[in-house]
Design a protein around this motif. Structure first.
Motif, short mmCIF file in Angstrom:
data_model
loop_
_atom_site.label_atom_id
_atom_site.label_comp_id
_atom_site.label_asym_id
_atom_site.label_seq_id
_atom_site.Cartn_x
_atom_site.Cartn_y
_atom_site.Cartn_z
N GLY A 1 -78.23 72.98 -6.73
CA GLY A 1 -78.67 71.76 -7.48
C GLY A 1 -80.23 71.94 -7.39
O GLY A 1 -80.99 72.81 -7.38
N LEU A 2 -80.90 70.98 -8.14
CA LEU A 2 -82.28 70.81 -8.88
C LEU A 2 -83.27 70.71 -7.62
O LEU A 2 -82.53 69.78 -6.68
CB LEU A 2 -82.42 69.80 -9.89
CG LEU A 2 -81.94 70.39 -11.22
CD1 LEU A 2 -82.22 69.28 -12.39
CD2 LEU A 2 -82.30 71.72 -11.74
N ALA B 1 -86.17 72.67 -10.91
CA ALA B 1 -85.50 73.76 -11.20
C ALA B 1 -84.34 74.17 -9.95
O ALA B 1 -84.53 73.69 -9.01
CB ALA B 1 -86.44 74.93 -11.37
N PRO B 2 -83.33 74.81 -10.42
CA PRO B 2 -82.41 75.42 -9.44
C PRO B 2 -82.85 75.81 -8.14
O PRO B 2 -83.89 76.75 -8.36
CB PRO B 2 -81.32 76.07 -10.16
CG PRO B 2 -81.50 75.93 -11.58
CD PRO B 2 -83.17 75.60 -11.79
N VAL C 1 -85.85 80.22 -4.84
CA VAL C 1 -85.79 81.29 -3.91
C VAL C 1 -86.03 82.78 -4.19
O VAL C 1 -86.88 83.61 -3.42
CB VAL C 1 -84.46 81.21 -3.15
CG1 VAL C 1 -84.27 82.23 -2.00
CG2 VAL C 1 -84.22 79.87 -2.50
N PHE C 2 -85.51 83.16 -5.45
CA PHE C 2 -85.81 84.26 -6.08
C PHE C 2 -86.80 84.58 -6.93
O PHE C 2 -87.28 85.69 -7.31
CB PHE C 2 -84.40 85.01 -6.65
CG PHE C 2 -83.40 85.42 -5.88
CD1 PHE C 2 -83.24 86.40 -5.42
CD2 PHE C 2 -82.63 84.36 -5.29
CE1 PHE C 2 -82.19 86.82 -4.28
CE2 PHE C 2 -81.62 84.60 -4.44
CZ PHE C 2 -81.36 85.88 -3.88
N THR C 3 -87.82 83.55 -7.03
CA THR C 3 -88.75 83.89 -8.13
C THR C 3 -90.23 83.11 -7.45
O THR C 3 -91.29 83.55 -8.26
CB THR C 3 -88.46 82.99 -9.37
OG1 THR C 3 -88.13 81.62 -9.22
CG2 THR C 3 -87.38 83.85 -10.16
N ARG C 4 -90.30 82.40 -6.39
CA ARG C 4 -91.35 81.95 -6.03
C ARG C 4 -91.75 82.51 -4.79
O ARG C 4 -90.93 82.63 -3.76
CB ARG C 4 -91.20 80.42 -5.72
CG ARG C 4 -91.12 79.40 -7.04
CD ARG C 4 -92.09 79.39 -7.97
NE ARG C 4 -91.92 78.77 -9.19
CZ ARG C 4 -92.02 77.58 -9.44
NH1 ARG C 4 -92.50 76.45 -8.33
NH2 ARG C 4 -91.72 76.87 -10.39
N PRO D 1 -79.59 82.22 -17.21
CA PRO D 1 -79.97 81.07 -16.36
C PRO D 1 -78.53 80.62 -15.64
O PRO D 1 -77.46 81.02 -15.83
CB PRO D 1 -80.22 79.90 -17.26
CG PRO D 1 -80.47 80.49 -18.66
CD PRO D 1 -79.62 82.08 -18.54
N LEU D 2 -78.68 80.17 -14.39
CA LEU D 2 -77.69 79.53 -13.53
C LEU D 2 -76.51 78.86 -14.23
O LEU D 2 -76.79 78.14 -15.17
CB LEU D 2 -78.18 78.81 -12.28
CG LEU D 2 -77.13 78.24 -11.36
CD1 LEU D 2 -76.94 79.48 -10.59
CD2 LEU D 2 -77.99 76.88 -10.48
#
Length: 653
Positions: A78-79, A85-86, A91-94, A153-154
């Motif tokens: 979820g957002l 954002a999802p 988790v994988f980009t920040r 995208p998700l």
């Protein structure tokens, strides 16, 4: 020569995952991609540690990719309420996003290895492609990254039974970031087997797609079975000592759930096995939890030996006497572990020494007194080890006895004469020297206070060195005469295995440090080559954090402003109220109490001690740099160097 421009346009801000790609070595090992795969495995293991999931499967694919599958809760899709954002994408980009910062009651991962918040985002940053598939709430979602950025995208790709949950992450490491693109299978096997050992009842598997081989690990006996298998029938002096203990809700010193599980075996011969873990993370370089185990074992054996009057007169037991033939597997649970570096090789949490030591000592006290025969055997082994150590030291002393100079009066020597154990601190100032004398371990730590700034010895002839009292005292205290790079001095007369420079964490302290480094590089180069010279790093700040939730009150020590800011940011992410903590700045070592100086700078288990080694440019380039920095006739070259490099300085004013 034109001076490089330094203005607003000179400042570059690295965004997203760019810092990782720019300097990958700061975030992970770059010899091979194993560590970025371990980050994904650790996430799956943390799900199992939190009580969700029963199996972890790893597959090495023929195309060089690796997939990790678990049957945990599945990463939320979820957002995010604030970032919009999802969550799985964040988790994988920040770099600092994850479920492991929430340590409060009811947090998703109260005990986990993830601390820095840069784990799988680093995996993504250093991969050509990364695919995530999540089973959760009756749906299957998929997300695809390329080069760290979202490619697809998700989206929901299928439905699933409502009770099915879990995550599959498939990673294609980017070879350009690693010395070798190949995953070292033996190391991966070791890591997976360790997870199975530490997670009782969890099934861990490895599939090699190329050969079709499947390996599985499922340990019912946990640590005990693992240690027995590793020692492979080696004769044990006494039965295995094992135990576990965790803090309860009413514990005043530690958070509920913190503690350790251990299994220790003493063997007469053969290799010893020593493995330790914190929240399932393998700490290959040990750390404070291992120090706690050593201290607890030693304290219990020493107390037993003294109670039964087993120690002969003149014999002094040390921790290493008890620990020399000990093999162990230790698994600690720490609420908020502080690791050394992102690769988490070593635990730095100071409280872990007391945590593990207290529990192990109490358990071994009971065990030894319930099994007196085993206690006597263990004490006898330690006593024999201590006697052998004493004989060895006496032999060394006889070789050194002829022609020894009178030691400096201000030197506070240590009791041991074994250079493998001893260390001397060259301390800036008498007041700091006083704190160091009171705070030291007199068994193996000597203190030599230095008055004022040492002479710049770069251009001083060797014959004139002893005209300076401070340099004379240093040379006599360490037991080695000044020499040149081509000489072959007698290092058997070295009185201390570690010569530690200890100065204030300010500009004056740095100057004294440079002057002493100049002395050792110019006139004692063989000590530097042999790895005998160190620089101690005292903290500049102390942060006092009040008790909150599960966490008791604590003190955090920070080396510099950057560490202070990072510590404050971390406190905010833990939910500590802004301004609840107080910050103290140490003006110098003399301002520290003996206890603070020991805890932060002199205790081998919690200090930060940097070995002095020659850098990559080599000795010639280092000599040229010293010439420019310390030579009396090089002021013009120093000026131009300062103009060119001055903007890189982190000045403390």
């Amino acid at each position: 020569m034109a001076i490089p421009r330094y203005d607003e346009a000179s400042i570059r801000v690295l965004k997203g995952l760019e810092p990782v790609r720019q300097r990958p070595g700061m975030y992970t090992r770059t010899d091979n991609p194993l560590h970025i795969i371990q980050e994904v495995i650790d996430n799956a293991a943390d799900e199992a540690l939190a009580g969700f999931g029963s199996q972890i499967g790893v597959t090495l694919h023929t195309d060089g990719s690796v997939s990790v599958q678990d049957d945990g809760r599945g990463i939320p899709v979820g957002l995010h309420p604030e970032e919009h954002a999802p969550v799985v994408e964040l988790v994988f980009t920040r770099l600092h996003a994850g479920g492991k910062f929430d340590k409060k009651q009811g947090g998703a991962y109260a005990f986990s290895g993830g601390l820095h918040g840069v784990g799988v985002s680093v995996t993504n940053a250093l991969s050509r492609r990364l695919e995530v598939r999540v089973w959760r709430d009756g749906a299957v979602h998929e997300l695809v990254f390329a080069g760290g950025d979202v490619q697809t995208p998700l989206q929901q790709v299928d439905t699933a039974p409502r009770r099915k949950s879990g995550t599959v992450v498939r990673v294609w490491p980017d070879p350009k970031y690693f010395d070798s693109a190949a995953i070292p299978v033996p190391e991966l096997v070791h890591a997976l087997r360790s997870k199975a050992v530490l997670l009782n009842g969890i099934k861990v598997s490895l599939t090699l797609e190329k050969t079709g081989e499947v390996r599985e690990w499922h340990y019912q006996e946990g640590l005990r079975g693992y240690l027995d298998e590793a020692l492979d029938g080696t004769e044990k002096i006494i039965p295995v000592f094992e135990g576990k203990q965790y803090a309860g809700d009413d514990d005043e010193s530690f958070a509920a759930g913190e503690g350790a599980q251990w299994v220790v075996a003493w063997t007469a011969d053969g290799q010893v096995l020593r493995e330790s873990y914190v929240n399932l993370i393998s700490t290959t370089a040990g750390g404070t939890h291992e120090a706690g185990l050593r201290d607890g074992l030693f304290s219990a054996v020493k107390a037993f030996a003294e109670l039964h009057s087993l120690v002969p007169k003149g014999v002094k037991l040390l921790a290493d006497d008890v620990f020399a033939r000990a093999s162990f597997v230790l698994s600690a649970k720490v609420l908020d572990p502080q690791f050394q570096g992102q690769i988490k090789e070593k635990l730095n949490s100071r409280d872990a020494v007391r945590l593990v030591s207290g529990y192990v000592k109490n358990a071994l006290d009971l065990w030894l007194n319930a099994n007196v025969e085993y206690g006597r055997k263990l004490a006898e082994i330690a006593i024999r080890q201590a006697q052998a150590r004493a004989r060895s030291a006496q032999k060394v002393e006889k070789r050194k006895s002829s022609g020894v100079a009178v030691l400096p009066g201000k030197l506070t020597d240590c009791e041991s004469s074994d250079p493998a154990m001893t260390e001397i601190f060259l301390v800036e100032g008498d007041s700091a020297g006083g704190s160091a004398k009171m705070g030291r371990d007199k068994e193996f730590q000597a203190i030599l206070p230095l008055r004022g700034k040492v002479l710049n010895s770069w251009e001083v002839d060797r014959d004139r060195l002893f005209a300076n009292n401070e340099i004379h005292d240093i040379a006599v205290a360490i037991g080695v005469d000044p020499h040149g790079p081509g000489d072959n001095p007698d290092l058997s007369s070295l009185r201390y295995g570690r010569v530690c420079i200890l100065s204030d964490a300010d500009v004056d302290g740095s100057h004294i440090q440079v002057l002493l480094l100049t002395l050792f590089f110019r006139h004692f180069p063989k000590l530097v080559e042999a790895g005998n010279v160190y620089v101690a790093r005292p903290p500049l700040f102390r942060v006092d954090v009040p008790a909150a939730g599960k966490r008791p009150a604590r003190k955090l020590y920070c080396l510099d402003q950057a560490e202070l800011e990072a510590a404050q940011e971390k406190l905010r992410s833990e939910g500590v109220r802004e301004g609840a903590w107080s910050i103290s700045r140490f003006k110098g070592l003399g301002e520290m109490s003996a206890e603070q100086l020991w805890d932060t700078t002199m205790n081998p288990d919690t200090r930060r001690l940097m070995p002095v080694v020659y850098g990559e440019p080599g000795i010639e380039a280092t000599t040229r740099m010293f010439d420019m920095l310390m030579g009396k006739g090089e002021s013009a070259q120093r000026r131009s160097w300062l103009e060119e490099k001055g903007n890189l300085a982190d000045v403390d004013v």
